[in-house]
Design an enzyme around this catalytic site. Structure first.
Site, PDB file in Angstrom:
ATOM      1  N   SER A  85       0.846  -1.200   0.000  1.00 44.45           N
ATOM      2  CA  SER A  85       0.000   0.000   0.000  1.00 44.45           C
ATOM      3  C   SER A  85       0.874   1.240   0.000  1.00 44.45           C
ATOM      4  O   SER A  85       1.608   1.495   0.956  1.00 44.45           O
ATOM      5  CB  SER A  85      -0.896   0.014   1.237  1.00 44.45           C
ATOM      6  OG  SER A  85      -1.477   1.298   1.357  1.00 44.45           O
TER       7      SER A  85
ATOM      8  N   HIS B  48      -1.024  -1.307  -4.376  1.00 38.40           N
ATOM      9  CA  HIS B  48      -2.299  -0.915  -3.778  1.00 38.40           C
ATOM     10  C   HIS B  48      -2.331   0.600  -3.592  1.00 38.40           C
ATOM     11  O   HIS B  48      -1.484   1.172  -2.902  1.00 38.40           O
ATOM     12  CB  HIS B  48      -2.452  -1.629  -2.436  1.00 38.40           C
ATOM     13  CG  HIS B  48      -3.774  -1.457  -1.770  1.00 38.40           C
ATOM     14  ND1 HIS B  48      -4.886  -2.204  -2.105  1.00 38.40           N
ATOM     15  CD2 HIS B  48      -4.178  -0.621  -0.787  1.00 38.40           C
ATOM     16  CE1 HIS B  48      -5.906  -1.849  -1.338  1.00 38.40           C
ATOM     17  NE2 HIS B  48      -5.503  -0.874  -0.533  1.00 38.40           N
TER      18      HIS B  48
ATOM     19  N   ASP C  29      -4.519   3.678  -2.331  1.00 36.16           N
ATOM     20  CA  ASP C  29      -5.652   4.060  -1.490  1.00 36.16           C
ATOM     21  C   ASP C  29      -6.138   5.446  -1.848  1.00 36.16           C
ATOM     22  O   ASP C  29      -5.409   6.430  -1.697  1.00 36.16           O
ATOM     23  CB  ASP C  29      -5.236   4.026  -0.012  1.00 36.16           C
ATOM     24  CG  ASP C  29      -5.100   2.602   0.505  1.00 36.16           C
ATOM     25  OD1 ASP C  29      -6.069   1.842   0.387  1.00 36.16           O
ATOM     26  OD2 ASP C  29      -4.018   2.262   1.028  1.00 36.16           O
TER      27      ASP C  29
ATOM     28  N   MET D  16      -8.830   8.248  -0.931  1.00 38.87           N
ATOM     29  CA  MET D  16      -9.743   8.660   0.146  1.00 38.87           C
ATOM     30  C   MET D  16     -10.217  10.086  -0.108  1.00 38.87           C
ATOM     31  O   MET D  16      -9.426  10.943  -0.506  1.00 38.87           O
ATOM     32  CB  MET D  16      -9.017   8.615   1.488  1.00 38.87           C
ATOM     33  CG  MET D  16      -8.353   7.290   1.795  1.00 38.87           C
ATOM     34  SD  MET D  16      -7.677   7.270   3.457  1.00 38.87           S
ATOM     35  CE  MET D  16      -6.766   5.723   3.429  1.00 38.87           C
TER      36      MET D  16
ATOM     37  N   HIS E 238      -8.012   1.114  -4.517  1.00 37.65           N
ATOM     38  CA  HIS E 238      -9.004   0.948  -3.442  1.00 37.65           C
ATOM     39  C   HIS E 238      -9.694   2.286  -3.216  1.00 37.65           C
ATOM     40  O   HIS E 238      -9.111   3.195  -2.627  1.00 37.65           O
ATOM     41  CB  HIS E 238      -8.259   0.464  -2.182  1.00 37.65           C
ATOM     42  CG  HIS E 238      -9.121   0.288  -0.975  1.00 37.65           C
ATOM     43  ND1 HIS E 238      -8.582   0.131   0.296  1.00 37.65           N
ATOM     44  CD2 HIS E 238     -10.465   0.245  -0.817  1.00 37.65           C
ATOM     45  CE1 HIS E 238      -9.572  -0.009   1.159  1.00 37.65           C
ATOM     46  NE2 HIS E 238     -10.719   0.063   0.518  1.00 37.65           N
TER      47      HIS E 238
ATOM     48  N   MET F 147     -11.974   4.589  -1.403  1.00 39.24           N
ATOM     49  CA  MET F 147     -12.709   4.857  -0.156  1.00 39.24           C
ATOM     50  C   MET F 147     -13.357   6.225  -0.328  1.00 39.24           C
ATOM     51  O   MET F 147     -12.936   7.219   0.266  1.00 39.24           O
ATOM     52  CB  MET F 147     -11.751   4.815   1.032  1.00 39.24           C
ATOM     53  CG  MET F 147     -11.318   3.396   1.393  1.00 39.24           C
ATOM     54  SD  MET F 147      -9.817   3.344   2.376  1.00 39.24           S
ATOM     55  CE  MET F 147      -8.606   3.452   1.063  1.00 39.24           C
TER      56      MET F 147
ATOM     57  N   MET G 238     -11.934  -5.811   4.868  1.00 38.20           N
ATOM     58  CA  MET G 238     -11.079  -4.877   5.619  1.00 38.20           C
ATOM     59  C   MET G 238     -10.774  -5.459   7.001  1.00 38.20           C
ATOM     60  O   MET G 238     -11.675  -5.923   7.704  1.00 38.20           O
ATOM     61  CB  MET G 238     -11.769  -3.516   5.797  1.00 38.20           C
ATOM     62  CG  MET G 238     -11.909  -2.676   4.546  1.00 38.20           C
ATOM     63  SD  MET G 238     -10.355  -2.254   3.719  1.00 38.20           S
ATOM     64  CE  MET G 238      -9.467  -1.361   5.007  1.00 38.20           C
TER      65      MET G 238
ATOM     66  N   GLY H 141      -9.139   4.208   6.451  1.00 41.82           N
ATOM     67  CA  GLY H 141      -8.821   5.629   6.650  1.00 41.82           C
ATOM     68  C   GLY H 141      -7.355   5.893   6.909  1.00 41.82           C
ATOM     69  O   GLY H 141      -6.827   6.911   6.471  1.00 41.82           O
ATOM     70  N   PHE H 142      -6.705   4.973   7.607  1.00 42.80           N
ATOM     71  CA  PHE H 142      -5.314   5.233   8.001  1.00 42.80           C
ATOM     72  C   PHE H 142      -4.482   3.958   7.949  1.00 42.80           C
ATOM     73  O   PHE H 142      -5.007   2.870   8.200  1.00 42.80           O
ATOM     74  CB  PHE H 142      -5.272   5.811   9.423  1.00 42.80           C
ATOM     75  CG  PHE H 142      -6.032   7.098   9.549  1.00 42.80           C
ATOM     76  CD1 PHE H 142      -5.430   8.311   9.224  1.00 42.80           C
ATOM     77  CD2 PHE H 142      -7.363   7.099   9.926  1.00 42.80           C
ATOM     78  CE1 PHE H 142      -6.141   9.499   9.290  1.00 42.80           C
ATOM     79  CE2 PHE H 142      -8.090   8.282   9.997  1.00 42.80           C
ATOM     80  CZ  PHE H 142      -7.478   9.489   9.675  1.00 42.80           C
ATOM     81  N   GLY H 143      -3.195   4.126   7.669  1.00 44.61           N
ATOM     82  CA  GLY H 143      -2.264   3.010   7.744  1.00 44.61           C
ATOM     83  C   GLY H 143      -1.805   2.822   9.181  1.00 44.61           C
ATOM     84  O   GLY H 143      -2.091   3.649  10.048  1.00 44.61           O
ATOM     85  N   GLY H 144      -1.107   1.731   9.423  1.00 44.07           N
ATOM     86  CA  GLY H 144      -0.468   1.518  10.717  1.00 44.07           C
ATOM     87  C   GLY H 144      -1.390   1.125  11.855  1.00 44.07           C
ATOM     88  O   GLY H 144      -1.012   1.230  13.021  1.00 44.07           O
TER      89      GLY H 144
ATOM     90  N   ASP I 215      -6.843  -6.235   4.047  1.00 47.46           N
ATOM     91  CA  ASP I 215      -6.176  -4.935   4.033  1.00 47.46           C
ATOM     92  C   ASP I 215      -6.258  -4.319   5.421  1.00 47.46           C
ATOM     93  O   ASP I 215      -7.357  -4.041   5.907  1.00 47.46           O
ATOM     94  CB  ASP I 215      -6.878  -4.055   2.988  1.00 47.46           C
ATOM     95  CG  ASP I 215      -6.283  -2.659   2.863  1.00 47.46           C
ATOM     96  OD1 ASP I 215      -5.217  -2.408   3.447  1.00 47.46           O
ATOM     97  OD2 ASP I 215      -6.907  -1.833   2.160  1.00 47.46           O
ATOM     98  N   GLY I 216      -5.074  -4.116   6.024  1.00 44.06           N
ATOM     99  CA  GLY I 216      -5.006  -3.463   7.319  1.00 44.06           C
ATOM    100  C   GLY I 216      -4.318  -4.321   8.360  1.00 44.06           C
ATOM    101  O   GLY I 216      -4.779  -5.413   8.670  1.00 44.06           O
ATOM    102  N   GLY I 217      -3.172  -3.838   8.841  1.00 44.63           N
ATOM    103  CA  GLY I 217      -2.467  -4.527   9.911  1.00 44.63           C
ATOM    104  C   GLY I 217      -1.814  -5.839   9.519  1.00 44.63           C
ATOM    105  O   GLY I 217      -1.512  -6.675  10.379  1.00 44.63           O
TER     106      GLY I 217
ATOM    107  N   GLY J 174       1.035  -1.973   4.117  1.00 41.38           N
ATOM    108  CA  GLY J 174       1.651  -0.659   3.998  1.00 41.38           C
ATOM    109  C   GLY J 174       2.825  -0.531   4.932  1.00 41.38           C
ATOM    110  O   GLY J 174       3.993  -0.667   4.539  1.00 41.38           O
TER     111      GLY J 174
HETATM  112  C1  DX5 Z   1      -6.475   1.735   5.190  1.00 37.69           C
HETATM  113  C2  DX5 Z   1      -5.958   1.391   3.842  1.00 37.69           C
HETATM  114  C3  DX5 Z   1      -4.861   0.422   3.836  1.00 37.69           C
HETATM  115  C4  DX5 Z   1      -3.624   0.837   4.579  1.00 37.69           C
HETATM  116  C5  DX5 Z   1      -3.001  -0.391   5.163  1.00 37.69           C
HETATM  117  O1  DX5 Z   1      -7.656   2.415   5.067  1.00 37.69           O
HETATM  118  O2  DX5 Z   1      -6.994   0.864   3.038  1.00 37.69           O
HETATM  119  O3  DX5 Z   1      -4.535   0.013   2.515  1.00 37.69           O
HETATM  120  O4  DX5 Z   1      -2.689   1.481   3.791  1.00 37.69           O
HETATM  121  O5  DX5 Z   1      -1.915  -0.015   5.911  1.00 37.69           O
HETATM  122  P1  DX5 Z   1      -1.215  -0.978   6.983  1.00 37.69           P
HETATM  123  O6  DX5 Z   1      -0.730  -2.159   6.248  1.00 37.69           O
HETATM  124  O7  DX5 Z   1      -0.114  -0.125   7.503  1.00 37.69           O
HETATM  125  O8  DX5 Z   1      -2.248  -1.307   8.010  1.00 37.69           O
HETATM  126 ZN    ZN Z   2      -6.478  -0.046   1.112  1.00 43.62          ZN
END
Ligand code: DX5
Ligand code: ZN
Length: 218
Positions: free
Chosen positions: A7, A32, A34, A36, A65, A67, A136, A141-144, A174-176, A196
């Site tokens: 990502s 990927h 994102d 938003m 993706h 959003m 999901m 909304g956010f990475g990490g 997707d996520g974590g 990501g």
């Molecule tokens: C969150 C995004 C993800 C995000 C994942 O809304 O859709 O694609 O970048 O990031 P990580 O892998 O850091 O959780």
């Molecule tokens: Zn994503």
């Protein structure tokens, strides 16, 4: 088939083109992206003009993706910009059937995503027309953020439904995703893994991606 989709939300946007090239060199299967809108999710990232510019930096499939609240309106822009797979949310305002059909009619693969609180059964009416379902594993909304293991029954359920119907539909999470959570997700039935933070914060992205591929081979 196992696919790793870094990502770019976690990349350095000041050198985005170089980051894409680096991910390709490190063994990524797709990229990927994102998108938003600050409305469907509380964050703003990038739009079709940037996708069009970075298209020339990589030959990998662009896994976009969306959003955003009104994907139907913007699908043509993202197709023209060079997307290969366009995933939007079943919770968005657009008519789901029409949006899936629009994506397919424009010659791009369609994906449908569910947020953590949405039952995965909401994608079932459209499964026959999809190339991918995105479950999901964080609130978008956010990475990490931390992986939500309680989403795994949703992955297993949609996997069973896809097999029951004899379809060829990828299941993306997707996520974590990291070296531990990827095993859980793969065991539940996912085969496309977005990551990501785990890839971009790694000192050796190639080793991380290679490690993910072997760990996901359960
Ligand atoms: C969150 C995004 C993800 C995000 C994942 O809304 O859709 O694609 O970048 O990031 P990580 O892998 O850091 O959780
Ligand atoms: Zn994503």
């Amino acid at each position: 088939m196992i696919k790793i989709s870094p990502s770019i939300l976690s990349s350095d946007y000041s050198i985005l083109g170089d980051e894409l090239k680096r991910m390709q060199d490190c063994g990524a299967d797709m990229l990927h992206i994102d998108v938003m809108d600050g409305h469907f999710v509380p964050n703003i990232t990038l739009g079709a003009p940037i996708v069009r510019c970075i298209r020339k930096c990589s030959t990998l499939p662009f896994d976009v993706h969306l959003m955003i609240s009104d994907p139907y309106k913007y699908v043509p822009d993202f197709v023209k910009a060079g997307s290969d797979i366009i995933t939007f949310h079943v919770e968005a305002d657009s008519d789901v059937e029409k949006t899936v059909e629009l994506i397919n009619s424009l010659g791009v693969k369609a994906g449908l995503a569910v947020k953590p609180k949405t039952p995965v059964e909401e994608v079932y009416p459209y499964l026959d027309k999809l190339a991918m379902v995105l479950v999901m594993t964080v609130e978008p909304g956010f990475g990490g953020q931390s992986f939500m293991a309680d989403m795994m029954p949703k992955v297993a359920a949609v996997k069973a439904e896809i097999e029951r119907r004899g379809l060829d539909v990828d299941i993306q999470v997707d996520g974590g995703i990291n070296g531990t959570t990827i095993i859980e997700a793969a065991k539940a039935g996912a085969n496309v893994f977005v990551a990501g933070n785990a890839i971009f914060s790694s000192d050796d992205a190639a080793a991380t991606i290679a490690g993910f591929k072997s760990k996901a081979d359960v």
